[in-house]
Design an enzyme around this catalytic site. Sequence first.
Site, PDB file in Angstrom:
ATOM      1  N   GLU A  54       0.879  -1.161   0.000  1.00 46.82           N
ATOM      2  CA  GLU A  54       0.000   0.000   0.000  1.00 46.82           C
ATOM      3  C   GLU A  54       0.924   1.221   0.000  1.00 46.82           C
ATOM      4  O   GLU A  54       1.809   1.320   0.853  1.00 46.82           O
ATOM      5  CB  GLU A  54      -0.883   0.003   1.255  1.00 46.82           C
ATOM      6  N   ARG A  93       5.003 -13.319   9.397  1.00 51.31           N
ATOM      7  CA  ARG A  93       5.629 -12.030   9.138  1.00 51.31           C
ATOM      8  C   ARG A  93       6.937 -11.944   9.910  1.00 51.31           C
ATOM      9  O   ARG A  93       7.185 -12.702  10.845  1.00 51.31           O
ATOM     10  CB  ARG A  93       4.708 -10.883   9.515  1.00 51.31           C
ATOM     11  N   LYS A  95       4.048   0.662   9.767  1.00 52.77           N
ATOM     12  CA  LYS A  95       4.216   1.910   9.004  1.00 52.77           C
ATOM     13  C   LYS A  95       3.578   3.085   9.734  1.00 52.77           C
ATOM     14  O   LYS A  95       4.075   4.193   9.674  1.00 52.77           O
ATOM     15  CB  LYS A  95       3.582   1.757   7.618  1.00 52.77           C
TER      16      LYS A  95
HETATM   17  P1  ATP Z   1       2.345  -2.291   8.003  1.00 52.39           P
HETATM   18  O1  ATP Z   1       1.532  -3.047   8.996  1.00 52.39           O
HETATM   19  O2  ATP Z   1       3.761  -2.082   8.391  1.00 52.39           O
HETATM   20  O3  ATP Z   1       1.693  -1.040   7.523  1.00 52.39           O
HETATM   21  P2  ATP Z   1       1.311  -3.657   5.759  1.00 52.39           P
HETATM   22  O4  ATP Z   1       1.114  -5.119   5.804  1.00 52.39           O
HETATM   23  O5  ATP Z   1       0.112  -2.813   5.899  1.00 52.39           O
HETATM   24  O6  ATP Z   1       2.460  -3.273   6.779  1.00 52.39           O
HETATM   25  P3  ATP Z   1       1.634  -3.469   2.974  1.00 52.39           P
HETATM   26  O7  ATP Z   1       2.169  -2.345   2.201  1.00 52.39           O
HETATM   27  O8  ATP Z   1       0.201  -3.793   2.876  1.00 52.39           O
HETATM   28  O9  ATP Z   1       2.045  -3.211   4.465  1.00 52.39           O
HETATM   29  O10 ATP Z   1       2.491  -4.775   2.732  1.00 52.39           O
HETATM   30  C1  ATP Z   1       2.870  -5.261   1.473  1.00 52.39           C
HETATM   31  C2  ATP Z   1       3.220  -6.715   1.618  1.00 52.39           C
HETATM   32  O11 ATP Z   1       4.272  -6.881   2.561  1.00 52.39           O
HETATM   33  C3  ATP Z   1       2.055  -7.516   2.131  1.00 52.39           C
HETATM   34  O12 ATP Z   1       1.970  -8.707   1.384  1.00 52.39           O
HETATM   35  C4  ATP Z   1       2.386  -7.779   3.561  1.00 52.39           C
HETATM   36  O13 ATP Z   1       1.818  -8.975   4.007  1.00 52.39           O
HETATM   37  C5  ATP Z   1       3.911  -7.826   3.530  1.00 52.39           C
HETATM   38  N1  ATP Z   1       4.473  -7.466   4.835  1.00 52.39           N
HETATM   39  C6  ATP Z   1       4.211  -6.373   5.563  1.00 52.39           C
HETATM   40  N2  ATP Z   1       4.855  -6.408   6.741  1.00 52.39           N
HETATM   41  C7  ATP Z   1       5.556  -7.568   6.760  1.00 52.39           C
HETATM   42  C8  ATP Z   1       6.422  -8.202   7.705  1.00 52.39           C
HETATM   43  N3  ATP Z   1       6.703  -7.645   8.881  1.00 52.39           N
HETATM   44  N4  ATP Z   1       6.955  -9.397   7.373  1.00 52.39           N
HETATM   45  C9  ATP Z   1       6.685  -9.960   6.195  1.00 52.39           C
HETATM   46  N5  ATP Z   1       5.882  -9.430   5.264  1.00 52.39           N
HETATM   47  C10 ATP Z   1       5.303  -8.247   5.536  1.00 52.39           C
HETATM   48 MG    MG Z   2      -1.517  -3.714   4.374  1.00 51.18          MG
END
Ligand code: ATP
Ligand code: MG
Length: 552
Positions: A34, A258, A268
């Site tokens: 995102e 994760r 984030k």
């Molecule tokens: P955050 O919670 O930090 O905002 P998010 O999951 O909302 O992270 P996205 O931009 O939606 O962030 O993530 C893009 C991809 O990265 C998704 O497939 C998500 O599952 C993966 N991802 C995010 N954080 C992690 C993590 N800590 N370990 C592994 N994969 C991750």
């Molecule tokens: Mg997300």
Amino acid sequence: MEETVKKLNFLEEIIEDDLKSGKCSSILTRFPPEPNGYLHLGHAKSLCINFGLAQKYGGKTNLRYDDTNPTKEDTEYVDAIKEDIKWLGFQWEKECYASDYFQQLYDWAEMLVERGLAYVDDQTQEQISEGRGTVEKPGIESPWRNRSVEENLRLLREMKDGKYADGEKVLRAKIDMAHPNMMFRDPILYRIKHAHHHRTGDKWCIYPMYDYTHGQCDSIENITHSICTLEFDVHRPLYDWFIQTLGIYPSHQYEFARLNLTYTLMSKRKLLELVQKGLVSGWDDPRMPTLCGVRRRGYTAEALKMFCDKIGVTKHDQLMDIQLLEWCVRQDLNERSNRYMVVSDDPIKLTVTNWPAGVTEWFDCPLNPSDPEGAKRKVPFTGELLIDRADFMEDAPNKFFRLKPDGEVRLKYTYIVKCNEIVKDSDGKVVELKCTYDPSTRPGNGEWRSVKGTIHWVSTRYAKEIELRQYDRLFTLADMSQVPEDKDYKDFLNPQSLVVEKGWCEPAMLEDNSGIAVQFERVGYYVKDSDSTLEHPVFNKTVALKDSYKPE
Ligand code: ATP
Ligand code: MG
């Protein structure tokens, strides 16, 4: 090179089965960020998995921006994400955006309405959450649940055309308010948001929800393996439901654990707060776990990939030791980085009293000891040098092999010197050591007298002053998911995470153009910072040279 046969991880097993059974002829994965912040180390794991699997099995990976939250997203993030992925060395097949499919998603929504599978709900957000029930208690049906298809269609179109204010109505799927999986209790498909979108502008004022978007986007792109983190496993049945109900390409979702790291936060939202409150200098502050942060810190893409390879892919959450990441950084830099001598703040002057006045002797020193015959740098030796204060001790114990009164030490790459006299200032602080050098101990002279200690040094005449940014961990709590109720994560910021000092380096270091961190011999790895100028060189501490940590 030693070759060990690595056991396949569960995703590799699934893919090999799917390729063997002919369920798919090649694989297509996607990385779906995102664009509401910068990528962090957790994303690196996801990138390594998605691109790594595609590379291993001759498939491809799409970059898909999950841009359905216009108020939080920005092209600044879109661009930064691409830069980070390229830095890691991955190349996506197609650059896609969920917003590219807004029309298709909307058409499907009308189709669901027409089939009696979706309705417009006038309840408030609170009423809707209230009515969802709990795991133990079934939800209650909305009073608007049984509107006619015609009315729903009209209302949905009016929603789309901007007739209603934010929050006034939503579109929900009509599934089952008593379903044991809460996700199925009439999930919201669309909400009204009169907001400017960074790509679609003001074209839309209704935006699709994650669950209604993700699977269909995968399907539109013919993604074979849609890999995401474990918390999405409860969403999977709904992911499948939309795909089956719409009768579109059957993408499948798989979940892995994760990445969580000690002393590190990877949300984030919280990282954004640190930036906005000025608690760090920006997204690329070298203490941040963002990819631009660790890059500025001197971590290499190779080290990150080594780390991701070592932690592997599992189905249970665990807290990884940040020391393993630091170990990988050290491993990579040890092999590749150039060596230089740098004396840190508050040095001691070392005068070689029997050195001929005004003479400079240039030593050819290897840039990397693993290749002693390889490229060299020239290091100037003169009669007046600087050494680290920690390398001298007046009342030294027997085991102290650095410099002490009447003791001998080798000045790295050059001669053995003997300390004959200590000069102190009026406060009793040691300010100068008067030494003599032994010309017969010059390396290459044939006679190689050995002493226990070797220390680094620089020539005062040639040394360049530099700024050292000594970085340490941003947080003091090992498990940042365990912040106590009465505290805030910001209470655990490490006040010592940045200490600015001065240092003096040998002149060749400022000409280094290897593009990666250098090793300050006997001290650690440091990388030139983007704030650095010719007049004012700045180096960031990447990682200390030694650590007792050993990976299993
Ligand atoms: P955050 O919670 O930090 O905002 P998010 O999951 O909302 O992270 P996205 O931009 O939606 O962030 O993530 C893009 C991809 O990265 C998704 O497939 C998500 O599952 C993966 N991802 C995010 N954080 C992690 C993590 N800590 N370990 C592994 N994969 C991750
Ligand atoms: Mg997300």
